[in-house]
Design a protein around this motif. Structure first.
Motif, PDB file in Angstrom:
ATOM      1  N   SER A   1       0.526  44.322  90.430  1.00 26.00           N
ATOM      2  CA  SER A   1      -0.737  45.054  90.518  1.00 26.00           C
ATOM      3  C   SER A   1      -1.322  45.237  89.125  1.00 26.00           C
ATOM      4  O   SER A   1      -0.620  45.139  88.116  1.00 26.00           O
ATOM      5  N   TYR A   2      -2.619  45.503  89.113  1.00 27.49           N
ATOM      6  CA  TYR A   2      -3.350  45.678  87.853  1.00 27.49           C
ATOM      7  C   TYR A   2      -4.504  46.620  88.164  1.00 27.49           C
ATOM      8  O   TYR A   2      -5.384  46.282  88.968  1.00 27.49           O
ATOM      9  N   SER A   3      -4.488  47.816  87.597  1.00 31.65           N
ATOM     10  CA  SER A   3      -5.565  48.761  87.881  1.00 31.65           C
ATOM     11  C   SER A   3      -6.132  49.341  86.591  1.00 31.65           C
ATOM     12  O   SER A   3      -5.432  49.453  85.586  1.00 31.65           O
TER      13      SER A   3
ATOM     14  N   ARG B   1      -4.616  39.584  88.195  1.00 33.13           N
ATOM     15  CA  ARG B   1      -4.016  39.777  89.525  1.00 33.13           C
ATOM     16  C   ARG B   1      -3.596  38.451  90.161  1.00 33.13           C
ATOM     17  O   ARG B   1      -2.801  38.447  91.096  1.00 33.13           O
TER      18      ARG B   1
END
Length: 101
Positions: free
Chosen positions: A40-42, A33
């Motif tokens: 974004s990074y989820s 991130r």
């Protein structure tokens, strides 16, 4: 509207390593991130198959995603620690077009 690059990765951990993968992925996400070009990074863990993880990453463009995969933290966390714990890993790239946020 903005164009962006979306990578969706499915990590399938070996059943006996799933909890270890679950502990390492947030470290990778936190570092990712901070990268230039990361939007974004989820991470999501499958409720019915807890050894399966889906990672959704959004970057400014494909070059930013390539830089991510060449970063020191990807090498030390993903390549050296997480990937050896997996049965399989599938990463698919998409071109996104829309409003983010």
């Amino acid at each position: 509207m903005t164009r962006h690059y979306v990578a969706i990765a499915t990590y399938t951990a070996k059943p006996d390593t799933a909890d270890q993968v679950a502990q390492l992925l947030p470290w990778l996400a936190q570092a990712s991130r901070q990268e230039p070009g990361n939007i974004s990074y989820s991470i999501a863990r499958d409720l019915e198959r807890p050894h399966v993880f889906t990672i959704v990453e959004i970057y400014d463009d494909a070059d930013a995603f390539t830089a991510h995969r060449e970063s020191a933290h990807f090498a030390s966390i993903a390549k050296m620690q997480i990937i050896p714990l997996l049965e399989s890993r599938v990463v698919v790239g998409y071109e996104g077009d829309g409003v983010i946020g």
